[in-house]
Motif scaffolding. Structure first.
Motif, PDB file in Angstrom:
ATOM      1  N   TYR A 130       0.860  -1.180   0.000  1.00 13.26           N
ATOM      2  CA  TYR A 130       0.000   0.000   0.000  1.00 13.26           C
ATOM      3  C   TYR A 130       0.901   1.237   0.000  1.00 13.26           C
ATOM      4  CZ  TYR A 130      -3.837  -3.100   1.344  1.00 13.26           C
ATOM      5  OH  TYR A 130      -4.770  -4.101   1.384  1.00 13.26           O
ATOM      6  N   GLN A 174       0.479   3.258   3.781  1.00 16.35           N
ATOM      7  CA  GLN A 174       0.241   2.129   4.679  1.00 16.35           C
ATOM      8  C   GLN A 174      -0.589   2.508   5.907  1.00 16.35           C
ATOM      9  OE1 GLN A 174       1.017  -1.151   4.199  1.00 16.35           O
ATOM     10  NE2 GLN A 174      -0.047  -1.556   6.097  1.00 16.35           N
ATOM     11  N   ASN A 175      -0.341   3.675   6.482  1.00 13.26           N
ATOM     12  CA  ASN A 175      -0.992   4.032   7.746  1.00 13.26           C
ATOM     13  C   ASN A 175      -2.144   5.011   7.586  1.00 13.26           C
ATOM     14  OD1 ASN A 175       0.841   2.423   9.245  1.00 13.26           O
ATOM     15  ND2 ASN A 175       2.376   4.021   9.013  1.00 13.26           N
ATOM     16  N   SER A 176      -2.591   5.217   6.368  1.00 16.12           N
ATOM     17  CA  SER A 176      -3.686   6.160   6.139  1.00 16.12           C
ATOM     18  C   SER A 176      -4.985   5.672   6.766  1.00 16.12           C
ATOM     19  CB  SER A 176      -3.900   6.367   4.638  1.00 16.12           C
ATOM     20  OG  SER A 176      -5.004   7.202   4.426  1.00 16.12           O
ATOM     21  N   THR A 177      -5.754   6.605   7.288  1.00 14.50           N
ATOM     22  CA  THR A 177      -7.075   6.275   7.821  1.00 14.50           C
ATOM     23  C   THR A 177      -8.177   6.732   6.874  1.00 14.50           C
ATOM     24  OG1 THR A 177      -7.104   8.345   9.067  1.00 14.50           O
ATOM     25  CG2 THR A 177      -6.290   6.370  10.213  1.00 14.50           C
ATOM     26  N   SER A 198      -5.914   5.104   1.444  1.00 12.83           N
ATOM     27  CA  SER A 198      -5.422   3.818   1.932  1.00 12.83           C
ATOM     28  C   SER A 198      -5.430   2.731   0.864  1.00 12.83           C
ATOM     29  CB  SER A 198      -6.239   3.357   3.140  1.00 12.83           C
ATOM     30  OG  SER A 198      -7.552   3.012   2.740  1.00 12.83           O
ATOM     31  N   ARG A 233      -9.277  -1.797   1.154  1.00 11.01           N
ATOM     32  CA  ARG A 233      -9.438  -1.424   2.560  1.00 11.01           C
ATOM     33  C   ARG A 233     -10.569  -0.418   2.664  1.00 11.01           C
ATOM     34  NH1 ARG A 233      -3.474  -0.317   4.951  1.00 11.01           N
ATOM     35  NH2 ARG A 233      -3.442   1.333   3.404  1.00 11.01           N
TER      36      ARG A 233
END
Length: 148
Positions: A17, A20-23, A28, A144
């Motif tokens: 990704y 990687q840490n996207s909300t 994401s 995701r």
């Protein structure tokens, strides 16, 4: 996803990704991908956020529908226009590369250069293998669905 011809090959690999840490659901689902290409004596590679997970599904569905002339468009392109695919009337698959994925890479000139196409014979065996390759990538990097 890897397709080979007599003097050419195209490999698309999902590296992960991009964010990687996207909300954020949209962010994401961007993927970092790498392409490795050989066409006659030319070799090049590129990597970046060229596709989203949903676009991997589009590739898989498009490849699955190629033999159904009524339901599949001849060309499949994406949000970023570096990579596209086209199914030609003679049964070949064209991999269309532009901008960062073009063989000229950083030397690509928006005013002078155009999309570069690589052509591959595409029978049922090849289609099944490409679909399986995409399925493997989707299992590793599924869509995701996050809340904003």
């Amino acid at each position: 996803m890897h397709i080979k011809g007599r003097d050419s090959s195209f490999k698309l690999e999902v590296l992960g990704y991009e964010f990687q840490n996207s909300t954020d659901t949209d962010d994401s689902n961007w993927l970092s991908v790498k392409i490795d290409c050989t066409d006659n004596t030319d070799k090049w590679s590129a990597s970046g956020g060229f596709l989203r997970t949903m676009e991997l599904i589009e590739i898989q569905e498009w490849l699955s529908s190629i033999n159904d002339a009524d339901s599949h468009p001849n060309r499949l392109s994406f949000t970023e226009h570096e990579i596209a695919f086209e199914y030609l009337d003679d049964g070949r698959l064209a991999v269309c590369l532009d901008y960062d994925c073009h063989p000229k890479g950083v030397n690509y000139n928006l005013n002078d250069d155009a999309e570069y196409q690589m052509h591959f014979t595409c029978n049922d065996k090849v289609l099944k293998r490409l679909i399986a390759d995409i399925d493997t990538a989707l299992k590793m990097y599924p869509v995701r669905n996050l809340s904003h």
